[in-house]
Design an enzyme around this catalytic site. Structure first.
Site, short mmCIF file in Angstrom:
data_model
loop_
_atom_site.label_atom_id
_atom_site.label_comp_id
_atom_site.label_asym_id
_atom_site.label_seq_id
_atom_site.Cartn_x
_atom_site.Cartn_y
_atom_site.Cartn_z
N HIS A 468 29.14 10.65 -28.76
CA HIS A 468 27.93 11.42 -29.09
C HIS A 468 27.44 11.09 -30.50
CE1 HIS A 468 25.34 15.11 -29.04
NE2 HIS A 468 25.53 15.00 -30.34
N GLU A 469 28.34 11.20 -31.46
CA GLU A 469 27.91 10.94 -32.84
C GLU A 469 27.51 9.49 -33.03
OE1 GLU A 469 27.16 13.29 -34.68
OE2 GLU A 469 28.13 14.83 -33.49
N HIS A 472 23.95 9.05 -32.10
CA HIS A 472 23.09 9.33 -33.26
C HIS A 472 23.10 8.14 -34.22
CE1 HIS A 472 21.98 13.47 -32.54
NE2 HIS A 472 23.23 13.92 -32.56
N HIS A 475 20.89 5.47 -33.15
CA HIS A 475 19.50 5.86 -33.38
C HIS A 475 19.06 5.48 -34.80
CE1 HIS A 475 16.36 9.29 -32.46
NE2 HIS A 475 15.82 8.09 -32.49
#
Length: 679
Positions: A468-469, A472, A475
């Protein structure tokens, strides 16, 4: 003596000289940075030339470089490597930094130039990204009070300064509450039921805290307390740990956050009224994909009732496990995870102690890098010679498939006392072609460190957090925009979780697990039978987890929908959950008194719903790969990179999703993924 913060940062990729920086350096450095920024703003606002995109909007985006780099560094250290001295500096600087921000966005001369360009926006012949930047900058000014009358501006600036102080106090109280708790386990009776990996992590936590031989410590780090609640056979100790975990900030001591929550809510309500809104939720949601409370509540209700039904079915399995174990006591919140683990073991023949040896941290990091390589062509080069702010930090240079440098990725994976809880990504430098800046992206996790000489073993939930991190992080790393204000994760709040939650899907793919999930001692791959059990058990417990998340989102919305704060935030939270009939044994992901998403900043205030909103997007987006017949399909991945990961805020998020998916999102894939569709 010269201040290293005010010198050129000549470390690799422009990193600061971490070892030379002291907390006392920040106040004078910020004083200089604020003065320079004010001078730059005055020059933009007072120039004789009529406003243009280049001399006003682009110039504003490029201003304040020293201030920006100091803020990135300061908040990184405050979250990940704080100290009493740094916390004192944070408290001292909170209000002045907020006051400076208000002064910039209320600068009449600067706003007049931005507003003049905005009025002419249809006639300026701007490129799409330039138009998007103008729109966003103009809105930033409006939402900061640029059009208020002078008295209202003065009051608004005072509110923002006070909120900055309160946010800082709230976060520091949570950290102190977490660091102040240790459940010491010294005897075999106290360790009863704990498998080897929990004992090893608890012993390492004790070593990290300088405790004597034979002592094990349970801290409030999620990667330690959740396994303890899942495996400890000592019901009395589970209750102690659970009460400490859920009681953070709800006390009568120095870390009491109840009055702070109420004051923050009161100031936000006043902030919203100055903008002409009835409540803070209306103000916050105005600049989101959801846009209004009705849309948020429709989504939350869409999952609440199916989740209640799913949790009721799970309760039957949990109570069956209690009966099988001979337990006659009532089912309490500190019992759920323990007996749910028993129920899962009985139903699926799945034991986390059997699974965890296949998920070493190093191999899972390799897995997440490999997925990024297969999807986006990225290559990661470890740079052990690059020093971070702490010995735990690992550095990797990131390159595109053609060998071009994409950025620097830093990873800080372990829980430790001076670090706040949770997991997060932040940028130490955002990407910008106009500024010639490649990104420096940091992921923080709070995994329980393995014993000396042994790897850190992750739970399946930990692996999900890792991916998940890094979603990010991608991104930020894949950002490809001209202007810094639009770079990376600086998107609407209910869009920002799409890249992160979407990336989670690859961690559970069989081809990824078969390649990287290998037993840390034998190097044997995850057996097919164990993989089948993991897949079969994937949706078990989703009713419980969905209720915990949605309960926190409902309390968030309810609190920020009030025109005035509740007299007692704890009673308000309890009453809200009673109205929604939350089962007592479930509880909430975050109670208000330690809800950092809401009260450490305004980032997720009236916005905790965004994880569910983005889940609708990410499940539908992943289905594009499923429909293509290959979860690493090159054409779909290229479209995903262009439309979602690289575009930052240069595109309106709904338009960006439609460009990727060819249509608006639908909710069914999310409900299916959680096992909440009607049978």
């Amino acid at each position: 003596m010269s201040n290293p913060l005010l010198q050129d940062w000549t470390g690799p990729h422009g990193l600061p000289p971490f070892a030379d920086i002291a907390p006392t350096h920040f106040q004078p450095a910020f004083d200089e940075a604020l003065a320079r920024h004010r001078t730059e703003i005055e020059a933009i606002a007072s120039q004789a030339e009529p406003p243009s995109f280049a001399n006003t909007v682009a110039a504003f985006d490029a201003s304040g470089r020293l201030l920006t780099r100091l803020e990135h560094l300061f908040y990184t250290l405050a979250a990940s490597a704080t100290s009493p001295e740094l916390q004192a500096a944070q408290r001292a600087l909170a209000a002045p930094l907020a006051t400076h921000n208000s002064a910039i966005y209320m600068h009449a001369g600067l706003f007049a130039r931005v507003a003049a360009l905005y009025e002419q926006r249809e006639r300026l012949g701007l490129a799409p990204e330039q138009r998007r930047l103008l729109d966003r900058v103009h809105l930033d000014f409006l939402r900061a009070g640029a059009r208020f009358a002078p008295e209202a501006q003065a009051r608004y600036a005072a509110i923002m300064a006070k909120l900055a102080e309160l946010n800082t106090r709230f976060a520091q109280n949570v950290l102190a509450s977490e660091n102040g708790y240790q459940l010491r386990l010294s005897t075999e009776a106290e360790l009863a039921g704990l498998p080897g990996f929990v004992r090893a992590a608890a012993r390492q936590a004790a070593i990290d805290r300088g405790l004597e031989e034979g002592v094990h410590v349970i801290t409030l780090s999620r990667s330690l307390i959740v396994p303890f609640l899942s495996f400890s056979a000592r019901r009395d100790l589970r209750e102690q740990a659970w009460r400490a975990w859920v009681g953070r900030g709800d006390d009568t001591g120095d870390t009491d956050n109840r009055a702070i929550c109420r004051e923050i809510l009161a100031l936000r309500a006043e902030q919203a009224k100055l903008h002409g809104h009835a409540c803070y939720a209306d103000y916050a949601l105005e600049d989101t994909m959801a846009q209004n409370q009705a849309a948020v509540m429709k989504l939350l209700e869409c999952v609440w009732h199916p989740a209640l039904a799913a949790q009721a079915r799970e309760r039957e399995a949990v109570q069956g496990a209690m009966a099988a174990a001979g337990a006659t006591h009532a089912l309490e919140a500190w019992d759920w995870r323990f007996y749910a683990e028993h129920a899962k073991r009985a139903r699926f023949e799945l034991d986390e102690a059997e699974v965890k040896p296949y998920f070493s941290l190093d191999r899972m990091v390799a897995a997440m890098f490999d997925c990024a390589s297969r999807l986006f062509g990225l290559q990661f080069k470890a740079r052990p010679d690059i020093a971070g702010y702490h010995a735990d930090v690992r550095a990797y240079e990131v390159f595109d498939a053609d060998g071009a440098l994409r950025g620097l990725f830093l990873q800080d994976n372990f829980a430790r006392p001076p670090k706040r809880s949770g997991a997060w990504m932040n940028a130490m430098r955002n990407q910008s072609r106009a500024l010639g800046a490649t990104p420096i992206i940091l992921n923080n996790n709070n995994f329980a460190r393995g014993a000396a000489g042994e790897p850190t073993l992750l739970s399946f939930d930990d692996v999900r957090t890792l991916f998940h991190e890094f979603g990010h992080g991608l991104h930020g790393l894949l950002s490809s925009v001209e202007h810094e204000r639009l770079a990376g994760t600086q998107v609407l709040r209910d869009f920002v979780e799409l890249p992160s939650q979407l990336y989670e899907h690859w961690m559970a793919e069989p081809q990824v697990l078969k390649k990287f999930a290998r037993h840390w001692q034998t190097d044997e791959p995850l057996p097919d039978a164990l993989l089948a059990k993991l897949q079969a058990a994937r949706q078990f417990g989703q009713g419980y987890e969905t209720l915990r998340y949605t309960a926190s989102a409902l309390v968030d919305m309810a609190a920020h929908a009030l025109p005035q704060p509740p007299a007692d935030v704890v009673a308000f939270e309890r009453d809200t959950m009673q109205r929604w009939q939350l089962p007592a044994e479930v509880g909430m992901n975050h109670r208000m008194t330690h809800f950092q998403h809401l009260f450490s900043s305004a980032g997720y205030a009236a916005g905790y719903y965004v994880y569910l909103w983005a889940e609708v997007l990410d499940c539908d987006a992943f289905d594009a790969f499923v429909e293509a017949g290959d979860v690493f399909d090159g054409a779909v991945a290229a479209r995903l990179r262009e439309c979602i990961y690289s575009s930052g805020n240069s595109r309106e998020p709904g338009e960006a999703f439609r460009a990727f998916r060819g249509r608006d999102p639908v909710v069914e894939p999310m409900l299916k993924d959680r096992g909440l569709l009607p049978a």
